[in-house]
Design an enzyme around this catalytic site. Structure first.
Site, PDB file in Angstrom:
ATOM      1  N   TRP A  26     -17.735 -20.371  -5.409  1.00  0.00           N
ATOM      2  CA  TRP A  26     -16.637 -18.656  -5.399  1.00  0.00           C
ATOM      3  C   TRP A  26     -17.087 -18.673  -3.741  1.00  0.00           C
ATOM      4  O   TRP A  26     -16.001 -18.380  -2.943  1.00  0.00           O
ATOM      5  CB  TRP A  26     -16.281 -17.736  -6.083  1.00  0.00           C
ATOM      6  CG  TRP A  26     -18.174 -17.313  -5.666  1.00  0.00           C
ATOM      7  CD1 TRP A  26     -18.517 -16.562  -5.082  1.00  0.00           C
ATOM      8  CD2 TRP A  26     -18.740 -16.847  -7.196  1.00  0.00           C
ATOM      9  NE1 TRP A  26     -19.626 -15.712  -5.322  1.00  0.00           N
ATOM     10  CE2 TRP A  26     -19.936 -16.479  -6.639  1.00  0.00           C
ATOM     11  CE3 TRP A  26     -18.894 -17.591  -7.893  1.00  0.00           C
ATOM     12  CZ2 TRP A  26     -21.047 -16.579  -7.675  1.00  0.00           C
ATOM     13  CZ3 TRP A  26     -20.058 -17.493  -8.877  1.00  0.00           C
ATOM     14  CH2 TRP A  26     -21.174 -17.387  -8.212  1.00  0.00           C
ATOM     15  N   GLU A  43     -15.728 -10.903  -7.367  1.00  0.00           N
ATOM     16  CA  GLU A  43     -16.484  -9.566  -7.675  1.00  0.00           C
ATOM     17  C   GLU A  43     -16.806  -8.991  -8.637  1.00  0.00           C
ATOM     18  O   GLU A  43     -16.694  -8.629  -9.354  1.00  0.00           O
ATOM     19  CB  GLU A  43     -15.925  -8.740  -6.403  1.00  0.00           C
ATOM     20  CG  GLU A  43     -16.628  -8.984  -5.040  1.00  0.00           C
ATOM     21  CD  GLU A  43     -18.572  -9.282  -5.583  1.00  0.00           C
ATOM     22  OE1 GLU A  43     -18.917  -8.537  -6.374  1.00  0.00           O
ATOM     23  OE2 GLU A  43     -18.996  -9.778  -4.726  1.00  0.00           O
ATOM     24  N   GLN A  48     -21.564  -6.903 -13.942  1.00  0.00           N
ATOM     25  CA  GLN A  48     -22.132  -7.021 -15.476  1.00  0.00           C
ATOM     26  C   GLN A  48     -22.314  -8.558 -16.048  1.00  0.00           C
ATOM     27  O   GLN A  48     -22.853  -8.533 -17.533  1.00  0.00           O
ATOM     28  CB  GLN A  48     -21.518  -5.807 -16.308  1.00  0.00           C
ATOM     29  CG  GLN A  48     -21.997  -4.388 -15.556  1.00  0.00           C
ATOM     30  CD  GLN A  48     -21.113  -3.680 -16.722  1.00  0.00           C
ATOM     31  OE1 GLN A  48     -19.362  -3.853 -16.872  1.00  0.00           O
ATOM     32  NE2 GLN A  48     -21.472  -2.567 -17.665  1.00  0.00           N
ATOM     33  N   THR A  49     -22.022  -9.595 -15.310  1.00  0.00           N
ATOM     34  CA  THR A  49     -21.923 -11.128 -15.621  1.00  0.00           C
ATOM     35  C   THR A  49     -23.171 -11.700 -14.871  1.00  0.00           C
ATOM     36  O   THR A  49     -23.073 -11.113 -13.841  1.00  0.00           O
ATOM     37  CB  THR A  49     -20.987 -11.215 -16.070  1.00  0.00           C
ATOM     38  OG1 THR A  49     -20.241 -11.142 -17.086  1.00  0.00           O
ATOM     39  CG2 THR A  49     -21.241 -12.885 -16.567  1.00  0.00           C
ATOM     40  N   LEU A  86     -17.254 -14.368 -20.576  1.00  0.00           N
ATOM     41  CA  LEU A  86     -17.728 -13.321 -19.031  1.00  0.00           C
ATOM     42  C   LEU A  86     -18.510 -12.223 -19.954  1.00  0.00           C
ATOM     43  O   LEU A  86     -18.734 -11.319 -19.389  1.00  0.00           O
ATOM     44  CB  LEU A  86     -15.885 -13.077 -18.341  1.00  0.00           C
ATOM     45  CG  LEU A  86     -16.930 -15.125 -17.174  1.00  0.00           C
ATOM     46  CD1 LEU A  86     -15.358 -14.948 -16.830  1.00  0.00           C
ATOM     47  CD2 LEU A  86     -17.808 -15.042 -16.207  1.00  0.00           C
ATOM     48  N   TYR A  88     -17.557  -8.182 -21.415  1.00  0.00           N
ATOM     49  CA  TYR A  88     -16.637  -6.753 -20.986  1.00  0.00           C
ATOM     50  C   TYR A  88     -15.496  -7.166 -20.408  1.00  0.00           C
ATOM     51  O   TYR A  88     -14.809  -7.252 -19.668  1.00  0.00           O
ATOM     52  CB  TYR A  88     -17.490  -6.577 -19.833  1.00  0.00           C
ATOM     53  CG  TYR A  88     -18.576  -5.247 -20.131  1.00  0.00           C
ATOM     54  CD1 TYR A  88     -19.314  -4.825 -20.828  1.00  0.00           C
ATOM     55  CD2 TYR A  88     -19.594  -6.611 -20.336  1.00  0.00           C
ATOM     56  CE1 TYR A  88     -20.626  -4.116 -20.931  1.00  0.00           C
ATOM     57  CE2 TYR A  88     -21.126  -6.559 -20.420  1.00  0.00           C
ATOM     58  CZ  TYR A  88     -21.244  -5.140 -20.918  1.00  0.00           C
ATOM     59  OH  TYR A  88     -22.707  -4.788 -21.089  1.00  0.00           O
ATOM     60  N   TYR A 126     -18.005  -0.411  -4.646  1.00  0.00           N
ATOM     61  CA  TYR A 126     -19.013  -1.879  -4.378  1.00  0.00           C
ATOM     62  C   TYR A 126     -18.043  -2.817  -4.393  1.00  0.00           C
ATOM     63  O   TYR A 126     -18.429  -3.268  -3.189  1.00  0.00           O
ATOM     64  CB  TYR A 126     -20.104  -1.610  -5.727  1.00  0.00           C
ATOM     65  CG  TYR A 126     -20.528  -3.308  -5.362  1.00  0.00           C
ATOM     66  CD1 TYR A 126     -22.210  -3.293  -4.493  1.00  0.00           C
ATOM     67  CD2 TYR A 126     -20.289  -4.511  -6.139  1.00  0.00           C
ATOM     68  CE1 TYR A 126     -22.630  -4.843  -4.302  1.00  0.00           C
ATOM     69  CE2 TYR A 126     -21.154  -5.701  -5.524  1.00  0.00           C
ATOM     70  CZ  TYR A 126     -21.653  -6.056  -4.662  1.00  0.00           C
ATOM     71  OH  TYR A 126     -22.832  -6.787  -4.541  1.00  0.00           O
ATOM     72  N   ASP A 144     -26.248  -3.371  -4.203  1.00  0.00           N
ATOM     73  CA  ASP A 144     -26.225  -3.053  -5.614  1.00  0.00           C
ATOM     74  C   ASP A 144     -27.525  -3.458  -6.518  1.00  0.00           C
ATOM     75  O   ASP A 144     -27.739  -2.683  -5.125  1.00  0.00           O
ATOM     76  CB  ASP A 144     -25.916  -4.573  -6.150  1.00  0.00           C
ATOM     77  CG  ASP A 144     -26.036  -5.390  -5.609  1.00  0.00           C
ATOM     78  OD1 ASP A 144     -27.010  -5.796  -4.619  1.00  0.00           O
ATOM     79  OD2 ASP A 144     -25.661  -7.271  -6.209  1.00  0.00           O
ATOM     80  N   CYS A 196     -37.063 -11.803  -3.647  1.00  0.00           N
ATOM     81  CA  CYS A 196     -37.056 -10.488  -3.905  1.00  0.00           C
ATOM     82  C   CYS A 196     -36.926 -10.207  -5.596  1.00  0.00           C
ATOM     83  O   CYS A 196     -35.893  -9.205  -6.164  1.00  0.00           O
ATOM     84  CB  CYS A 196     -36.753  -9.681  -2.700  1.00  0.00           C
ATOM     85  SG  CYS A 196     -37.724  -7.744  -3.080  1.00  0.00           S
ATOM     86  N   CYS A 206     -40.397 -14.999   1.579  1.00  0.00           N
ATOM     87  CA  CYS A 206     -39.141 -13.533   2.583  1.00  0.00           C
ATOM     88  C   CYS A 206     -39.525 -14.428   3.708  1.00  0.00           C
ATOM     89  O   CYS A 206     -40.680 -13.680   4.551  1.00  0.00           O
ATOM     90  CB  CYS A 206     -40.055 -13.003   1.470  1.00  0.00           C
ATOM     91  SG  CYS A 206     -38.841 -11.290   2.111  1.00  0.00           S
TER      92      CYS A 206
HETATM   93  S1  SF4 Z   1     -42.345  -8.971   1.072  1.00  0.00           S
HETATM   94 FE1  SF4 Z   1     -39.755  -9.541   0.540  1.00  0.00          FE
HETATM   95  S2  SF4 Z   1     -39.660 -10.511  -1.362  1.00  0.00           S
HETATM   96 FE2  SF4 Z   1     -41.726  -9.491  -0.893  1.00  0.00          FE
HETATM   97  S3  SF4 Z   1     -41.814  -7.139  -1.182  1.00  0.00           S
HETATM   98 FE3  SF4 Z   1     -41.163  -7.311   0.289  1.00  0.00          FE
HETATM   99  S4  SF4 Z   1     -39.046  -7.874   0.169  1.00  0.00           S
HETATM  100 FE4  SF4 Z   1     -39.665  -8.279  -1.949  1.00  0.00          FE
END
Ligand code: SF4
Length: 377
Positions: A26, A43, A48-49, A86, A88, A126, A144, A196, A206
């Site tokens: 999308w 969206e 929930q999926t 999907l 719900y 949201y 979210d 994360c 990160c």
């Molecule tokens: S360094 Fe990045 S991946 Fe690690 S906890 Fe912090 S924000 Fe999350």
């Protein structure tokens, strides 16, 4: 550790996104404008999926309803059918109503105004924020679960959810309105999903690792903290798979409003908490017959309760009268894909010798002797 400036965080985030963005069906290509209709569809589907499920279901849905006008003009049964997999289904109904409302009130153009978007069926804060940021470049950060987790870790907020939510929203809001709002929103989704992650965050790759307070404190995986969740109640019921001698299976349609509204189902006894009283539940059988119980129920989690359905199976005696003949929908096992069946019903069908979902049309049915050992009523 000094708090990182929002501008630095956004710059690092966008640089990471340009190199690592997920290709999703999308999404617009890098640098291209997003299609409001695609954003709207995705969206709704992503509420929930999982992304993996939506990635598989989005292309066929879009092929069937290539525009908002096509979706608005479709019948509800077609939309529910295309929505299969999907979950719900009330979202499918809301999406359909939303498309019709956009056509009536806004001439088929999705509005970019927050209040007008939130006045549409199925669009909450949201979704409105995500549409505004991604489709219209509004200076917003849709918040979210991914974003809550990122903020809790980046700023080392140890107050448990949900009490911490207002503070986390405020922190996320500081990233808004700098550069490329749609990409910032999508980058946060990607960072939360791929780096994360809830478990085993990949901190070494990160883009925010040098600013992350949870990482510095060795608390990355421990955050966000959560208040203990209330257990969902367990409801039980007996579902009836009644087949005619020609193999057709009895279904009925659920009432249009409420849980799984308008979908097809096998008849069942009421879903109630407490142990399953089989003799009483059999009083709800669609016809008198020799009911054979499958051992081991099927379990399915709904938002507010867990459902355990035991399957009873029988072949209709030619002389037996149906309890509710007007509600009967007979469907040959080879045509089950014409029905809008919720997942819990598909699980039940898979249990039975008529569980043709996943079995190629024309494939031999399991022999009666292959039934699992169960009880005969
Ligand atoms: S360094 Fe990045 S991946 Fe690690 S906890 Fe912090 S924000 Fe999350």
């Amino acid at each position: 550790m000094k708090q990182a400036a929002p501008g630095w965080l956004v710059d690092r985030l966008l640089a990471w996104y340009d190199a690592h963005r997920r290709e999703l069906p999308w999404r617009a290509a890098a640098g291209a404008a997003a299609s409001p209709y695609r954003v709207l569809l995705s969206e709704f589907m992503l509420q929930q999926t999982t992304v993996a499920t939506v990635s598989a279901r989005f292309p066929p849905f879009l092929a069937r309803f290539p525009s908002l006008e096509a979706l608005a003009a479709a019948g509800e049964a077609d939309v529910l059918h295309a929505w299969q997999g999907l979950g719900y289904y009330r979202r499918a109904r809301a999406l359909h109503a939303c498309a019709r409302t956009v056509l009536e009130r806004h001439g088929g153009r999705l509005p970019d105004d927050a209040a007008a978007l939130r006045a549409l069926p199925g669009i909450g804060p949201y979704t409105a924020s995500a549409i505004r940021a991604i489709a219209f470049g509004a200076p917003e950060v849709p918040v979210d679960g991914n974003v809550l987790r990122l903020m809790a870790r980046l700023h080392r907020i140890e107050t448990p959810l949900p009490a911490a939510v207002p503070r986390l929203r405020d922190l996320a809001g500081r990233l808004a309105g700098r550069r490329r709002p749609g990409d910032v929103a999508q980058a946060l989704m990607d960072l939360g999903a791929t780096v994360c992650r809830p478990r085993r965050p990949a901190c070494p790759v990160c883009p925010w690792r040098d600013a992350c307070r949870a990482r510095a404190a060795g608390l990355a995986e421990a955050l966000p903290r959560r208040a203990p969740r209330r257990e969902r109640p367990l409801r039980r019921g007996l579902a009836f798979l009644l087949a005619r001698p020609d193999g057709a299976i009895l279904f009925r349609r659920r009432p249009p409003a409420g849980l799984l509204g308008g979908l097809h189902e096998l008849p069942s006894s009421p879903w109630q908490e407490g142990p399953l009283a089989v003799a009483r539940a059999l009083g709800h059988a669609p016809a008198p017959s020799r009911w054979r119980l499958h051992p081991g129920p099927v379990r399915h989690g709904f938002t507010h309760f867990v459902l355990e359905l035991t399957l009873a199976e029988a072949v209709l005696d030619g002389d037996a009268a149906l309890a509710a003949p007007a509600a009967a929908i007979w469907c040959p096992p080879t045509e089950l894909d014409r029905l809008a069946l919720p997942t819990v019903m598909k699980k039940l069908l898979k249990l039975s010798e008529h569980g043709v979902a996943g079995r190629p049309a024309g494939a031999a049915k399991p022999r009666r002797s292959a039934w699992p050992a169960g009880g005969v009523i």
